[in-house]
Design an enzyme around this catalytic site. Structure first.
Site, mmCIF file in Angstrom:
data_model
loop_
_atom_site.group_PDB
_atom_site.id
_atom_site.type_symbol
_atom_site.label_atom_id
_atom_site.label_comp_id
_atom_site.label_asym_id
_atom_site.label_seq_id
_atom_site.Cartn_x
_atom_site.Cartn_y
_atom_site.Cartn_z
ATOM 1 N N ARG A 89 0.858 -1.177 0.000
ATOM 2 C CA ARG A 89 0.000 0.000 0.000
ATOM 3 C C ARG A 89 0.896 1.231 0.000
ATOM 4 O O ARG A 89 1.758 1.384 0.861
ATOM 5 C CB ARG A 89 -0.937 0.025 1.215
ATOM 6 N N SER B 115 -8.417 0.526 0.039
ATOM 7 C CA SER B 115 -9.472 0.587 1.056
ATOM 8 C C SER B 115 -9.868 2.040 1.335
ATOM 9 O O SER B 115 -10.338 2.735 0.454
ATOM 10 C CB SER B 115 -9.014 -0.129 2.322
ATOM 11 N N ASP C 204 -16.939 1.639 3.683
ATOM 12 C CA ASP C 204 -15.746 2.319 3.202
ATOM 13 C C ASP C 204 -15.639 2.075 1.695
ATOM 14 O O ASP C 204 -16.440 1.327 1.121
ATOM 15 C CB ASP C 204 -14.513 1.866 3.981
ATOM 16 N N ASP D 234 -13.980 0.299 -0.423
ATOM 17 C CA ASP D 234 -13.945 -1.041 -1.021
ATOM 18 C C ASP D 234 -14.961 -1.974 -0.377
ATOM 19 O O ASP D 234 -14.969 -3.181 -0.650
ATOM 20 C CB ASP D 234 -12.532 -1.643 -0.965
ATOM 21 N N THR E 240 -3.957 -8.934 15.766
ATOM 22 C CA THR E 240 -4.723 -7.894 15.091
ATOM 23 C C THR E 240 -4.785 -8.145 13.591
ATOM 24 O O THR E 240 -3.783 -8.458 12.956
ATOM 25 C CB THR E 240 -4.071 -6.525 15.346
ATOM 26 N N LYS F 198 -13.229 -9.641 6.444
ATOM 27 C CA LYS F 198 -14.304 -8.708 6.795
ATOM 28 C C LYS F 198 -15.130 -8.392 5.552
ATOM 29 O O LYS F 198 -14.606 -8.353 4.439
ATOM 30 C CB LYS F 198 -13.737 -7.438 7.433
#
Length: 594
Positions: free
Chosen positions: A45, A147, A304, A306, A382, A420
């Site tokens: 990213r 994202s 969001d 995406d 996480t 998600k």
């Protein structure tokens, strides 16, 4: 460097590069060419632009060549099974970069090696890529998206054959393969090769049909949905979500939500918001609230760009809007999915195979519900890469994977997607809301009822912005050598520390052998402090943004309903953590923008 410049000539970045050289913009050139982007478990990213530090045609080709080479070593049947590639609506005219072009180039690289590619012909939500990997039994998936990052950014997200994001050691293996395949292969630039190849397939129609069929298994009150008079507003925040959320409402027999006209169509400029991230709260939802007031809607749903995350807001009796935190919506969805499952499986013996997951920085509310109701709850590191992989392991063992969530408004409500998914979460939240209305209650009231029954879990999360890696390193090393070498803080202001877990070094003071049970990684910073008053605080770096994040929660036993007192105590704890652990003035940390 010759090879890099050769690549630069092949795309529109060359003109901006020429200008930098002509202007003597050494600092900008250093940013673009100083260090190659690092491939990690989150993939890539970065900003779109020229150079090895940025997302552009050349770096996409190099990354895909490395990924392809790694897949060739990992899967003898790669040329029979293939990969899937999706993309969002991001574009950066100044550099000529855009998600669709990057996806096409990635497909070209794969096809040049004889690998079948399922390339979505149009924009798609991120969760459709892992769904396609699982549904079509493919070797891997690539999603080109950044994202909710700023508009100039793009990203390259990778899924393994199990339908989950990659975890170690695949990240290191792919990174090594990229460095060994930097020279573009002869046909890597030849987009016509891909577009005219029999190896190219478009999965769009089939995956849309199969996805909506899969999520309908989590529609539990279809008759109620058909008669519901609850009005919803939905915003896709200039991203890809509009069409898909309208379709998932139809799949649930729900009345379609009112769409925020100014934000429903994809626009890579994100013109109506400062940050295209509904996690930032009310600022992103201003237009949604205005439309809701006009149409008489009581609930706002926001994806969001995406569409893998979901934010939810509800109008209160006072007329004000309450934006639920990720932890709060996680509590509501977890309660709802367990309740619906239990209605269908009333026998107590079935509970032994039921699981829910949450990341270690998320609320412990699911643990409290699991303890009382009798199902299993597990924490992971996480990120959904860990939850997705653990969920797959449990499914392969014949377990029932009911729900997983992270506090950053990410929810896995349907195990057909091991990541998600803001699309299915939107429909399931709408059905939950419609059901509650028939019971004469609201999302807010139900949340309070959950806390009354299982104990209040009050959380407060935020972050500081820091672009200096040396400062970040010094901040965490100070905490590890607080009162001498290898000693952690024993108090934070007036709050006594009862336990410390450091998932960077692998230390955990609460374990008999002082070793953490969760996986550790020296590539990121993460320390969790448990306090004598029941508070828990985690400080960690972000893998995709220049942030140091903190997550705090105060858990109370059932029956302790003095919310005002709990919130005041948590506020004091957060103030102490900021003052004594972060030292924002000394470290020149910028607070989260309001």
């Amino acid at each position: 460097m010759c090879m890099v410049l050769k690549g630069c000539l092949a795309y529109p970045n060359f003109h901006s590069l020429q200008k930098m050289v002509k202007d003597g913009a050494l600092e900008e050139l250093q940013k673009c060419f100083g260090a190659r982007m690092e491939f990690g478990t989150a993939g890539l990213r970065a900003a779109m632009g020229p150079g090895v530090s940025c997302m552009n045609d050349l770096t996409i080709i190099q990354t895909t060549q490395g990924f392809c080479a790694y897949l060739e070593k990992s899967f003898p049947d790669l040329k029979e099974r293939g990969v899937v590639i999706g993309f969002d609506a991001r574009a950066h005219p100044a550099s000529g970069g855009c998600s669709k072009r990057f996806a096409t180039l990635a497909a070209t690289v794969m096809i040049s090696r004889g690998v079948p590619v399922y390339l979505f012909h149009d924009i798609t939500p991120t969760p459709f890529v892992p769904f396609a990997v699982s549904h079509l039994s493919l070797c891997a998936g690539i999603m080109v998206t950044a994202s909710h990052n700023p508009k100039q950014d793009n990203g390259y997200k990778v899924y393994w054959e199990n339908g989950a994001q990659i975890i170690p050691p695949h990240d290191c293996g792919i990174a090594s393969a990229i460095s060994e395949n930097l020279e573009p292969w002869p046909q890597s630039w030849d987009e016509n090769l891909a577009l005219n190849s029999l190896l190219l397939k478009d999965p769009y129609e089939d995956m849309c049909r199969e996805y909506f069929k899969a999520v309908q298994q989590h529609c539990f009150h279809r008759d109620l949905n058909k008669s519901s008079e609850v009005k919803f507003v939905h915003t896709s925040v200039h991203g890809v979500g509009h069409t898909f959320v309208q379709s998932v409402f139809k799949a649930f027999d729900l009345c379609p939500p009112f769409a925020v006209v100014e934000q429903k169509d994809p626009d890579p400029e994100f013109p109506t918001v400062k940050y295209p991230n509904p996690e930032e709260g009310e600022g992103v939802l201003t237009l949604s609230f205005a439309l809701a007031e006009k149409e008489g809607a009581t609930v706002v749903l926001a994806n969001d760009p995406d569409a893998d995350r979901l934010a939810v807001a509800e109008k209160q009796k006072s007329g004000q809007w309450r934006v639920f935190s990720g932890n709060e919506l996680g509590a509501l969805l977890g309660w709802w999915l367990f309740r619906c499952w239990k209605e269908r499986h009333p026998e107590p013996a079935a509970l032994k195979d039921v699981y829910m997951l949450a990341s270690t920085v998320s609320s412990k509310i699911l643990r409290a519900i699991a303890l009382k109701e009798g199902f299993h709850f597990e924490e992971t590191l996480t990120g959904f890469k860990w939850m997705g992989n653990r969920a797959k392991q449990l499914l392969d063992q014949g377990k029932t994977m009911l729900f997983a969530f992270e506090e950053a408004i990410g929810y896995m409500c349907c195990p057909a997607v091991l990541d998600k998914d803001g699309v299915s979460a939107a429909a399931i939240t709408a059905e939950l809301t419609s059901y509650l209305v028939t019971q004469g209650t609201t999302l807010t009231q139900k949340l309070n009822a959950i806390f009354d029954e299982y104990g209040y879990h009050i959380s407060k999360n935020s972050y500081f912005i820091c672009h200096d890696q040396d400062i970040i390193q010094q901040l965490f090393e100070r905490l590890r050598n607080y009162i001498g070498k290898d000693t952690y803080p024993k108090e934070c202001g007036e709050f006594a520390v009862s336990a410390v877990r450091d998932l960077t070094t692998g230390y955990d003071s609460s374990q008999p052998d002082k070793k953490a049970t969760l996986p550790t990684s020296r590539s990121s910073q993460m320390i969790t402090f448990t306090f004598s008053n029941g508070g828990v605080a985690t400080m960690r770096t972000s893998g995709t943004e220049p942030k140091i994040k903190y997550y705090t929660e105060l858990c109370a036993a059932p029956g302790n309903s003095d919310v005002k007192q709990l919130k005041a105590e948590l506020d004091n704890l957060v103030d102490a953590i900021v003052q004594y652990f972060f030292e924002p003035e000394k470290n020149k940390l910028k607070p989260r923008p309001e």
